[in-house]
Enzyme design. Sequence first.
Site, PDB file in Angstrom:
ATOM      1  N   ASP A   1      17.711 -27.414  15.245  1.00  0.00           N
ATOM      2  CA  ASP A   1      16.785 -26.562  15.983  1.00  0.00           C
ATOM      3  C   ASP A   1      15.355 -26.875  15.598  1.00  0.00           C
ATOM      4  O   ASP A   1      15.084 -27.404  14.518  1.00  0.00           O
ATOM      5  CB  ASP A   1      17.049 -25.081  15.655  1.00  0.00           C
ATOM      6  CG  ASP A   1      18.451 -24.646  16.018  1.00  0.00           C
ATOM      7  OD1 ASP A   1      18.998 -25.167  16.992  1.00  0.00           O
ATOM      8  OD2 ASP A   1      18.986 -23.783  15.311  1.00  0.00           O
ATOM      9  N   GLU A   2      14.435 -26.476  16.446  1.00  0.00           N
ATOM     10  CA  GLU A   2      13.010 -26.688  16.191  1.00  0.00           C
ATOM     11  C   GLU A   2      12.587 -26.094  14.851  1.00  0.00           C
ATOM     12  O   GLU A   2      11.772 -26.656  14.134  1.00  0.00           O
ATOM     13  CB  GLU A   2      12.197 -26.068  17.337  1.00  0.00           C
ATOM     14  CG  GLU A   2      10.737 -26.350  17.291  1.00  0.00           C
ATOM     15  CD  GLU A   2       9.998 -25.842  18.519  1.00  0.00           C
ATOM     16  OE1 GLU A   2       8.784 -26.075  18.591  1.00  0.00           O
ATOM     17  OE2 GLU A   2      10.618 -25.201  19.407  1.00  0.00           O
TER      18      GLU A   2
END
Length: 185
Positions: free
Chosen positions: A46-47
Amino acid sequence: MEHKHFKIFKPYGYLSQFKYELKRKKKLLGEFYDFPEGTMAIGRLDEDSEGLLLLTTDGKVSNDIRSKKVEKEYYVQVDGVITEEAIQQLRDGVEITVNKDKYKTKPCKASKIDIPTLPKRAKKIRDERHGPTSWASITVSEGKFRQVRKMTSVVGFPTLRLVRVRIGDITIKDLDAGSVEEIFI
């Protein structure tokens, strides 16, 4: 064609992809290195997650590594001092939601660990005045969407920082955030 493989320490705030078609400007993997055409991420982070990400030009290698046979180890900083009971629940498997359905995670390896030596994160986690935090190592062989974050939350210790440190035998040892290294698989 000779395939190329890379490992990268994906920093916080970057997407695990090379192109982003939507309007908002995002930080992408291609900013770190001149990767060969056709390079793809093997799995995702994920970011707001960090750590080891493998890249390849070989789709077969990507498929093999994403299989349930390959362990992925994460160091997780959680809100509060994680208990042995919570660690045992993680080991046994917990019920999370995946695509609006209930899913029981497979048994995994989990343990409480001392604060690991990791590169400094670009964005501060939070101030110590908000209470104690602790670290755990969680090793899974499956990879549902935001699985590790959901697992720690279900046992009462939400994730503050998530760093993937190992995929199979490949580790982030000696890599700084944003570093890329060509590897041979």
